[in-house]
Scaffold this motif. Sequence first.
Motif, short mmCIF file in Angstrom:
data_model
loop_
_atom_site.label_atom_id
_atom_site.label_comp_id
_atom_site.label_asym_id
_atom_site.label_seq_id
_atom_site.Cartn_x
_atom_site.Cartn_y
_atom_site.Cartn_z
N SER A 256 0.69 -1.20 0.20
CA SER A 256 0.01 0.08 -0.25
C SER A 256 1.15 0.81 -0.24
CB SER A 256 -1.07 -0.03 1.58
OG SER A 256 -1.81 1.33 1.57
N VAL B 279 -0.93 3.81 4.94
CA VAL B 279 -1.00 3.25 5.93
C VAL B 279 -1.61 4.20 7.62
CG1 VAL B 279 -1.39 0.79 5.17
CG2 VAL B 279 0.19 2.00 6.69
N THR C 174 -7.18 2.39 5.92
CA THR C 174 -6.77 1.90 5.18
C THR C 174 -5.67 0.32 5.55
OG1 THR C 174 -6.13 4.29 3.37
CG2 THR C 174 -4.42 1.87 3.65
N GLU D 132 -5.61 -3.30 5.35
CA GLU D 132 -4.78 -3.96 4.91
C GLU D 132 -4.30 -5.07 5.70
OE1 GLU D 132 -3.29 -3.28 1.95
OE2 GLU D 132 -4.58 -1.78 0.83
#
Length: 98
Positions: free
Chosen positions: A58, A61, A66, A70
Motif C-alpha cells: 500500500s 497506511v 486503510t 491492509e
Amino acid sequence: MVLLILETKRVNIGSRLEAVVFLELLRRDYEIYVGTIENAEVDFVAIKQGIKEYYQVSYTVTDDETYKREVSALKKIKDDYRKILLTADSGYANDESV
C-alpha cells in the motif's frame, strides 16, 4: 486558435508499487500467487524453497481505515509464515499480532 485542455490521468502509485514488488519477487526466484482468505485479498503469496511469505502493498497506511483494511487479510492467516506490509510511509511499525 483552438485551445485544448487535456486532463491528466491520476497516477495510481499503489498499483505501481505492487508492480515493483511483483517484479522484485520474480527476480528473486519466488513463485508468486494472489491469495484470498475470507473475502480479503492478499496481494502476494510468495513461495521459495517451500517457505511462504505473505505481502500486502500500500502506498500509505497513515489513514486508520486503510491500515485496518491492509492488515485484516494478514491477520486472518493462521500459519506461522512471515506476513509483511510494505508502504512508502517513513518510520517503522510492528504489529506483533499479525
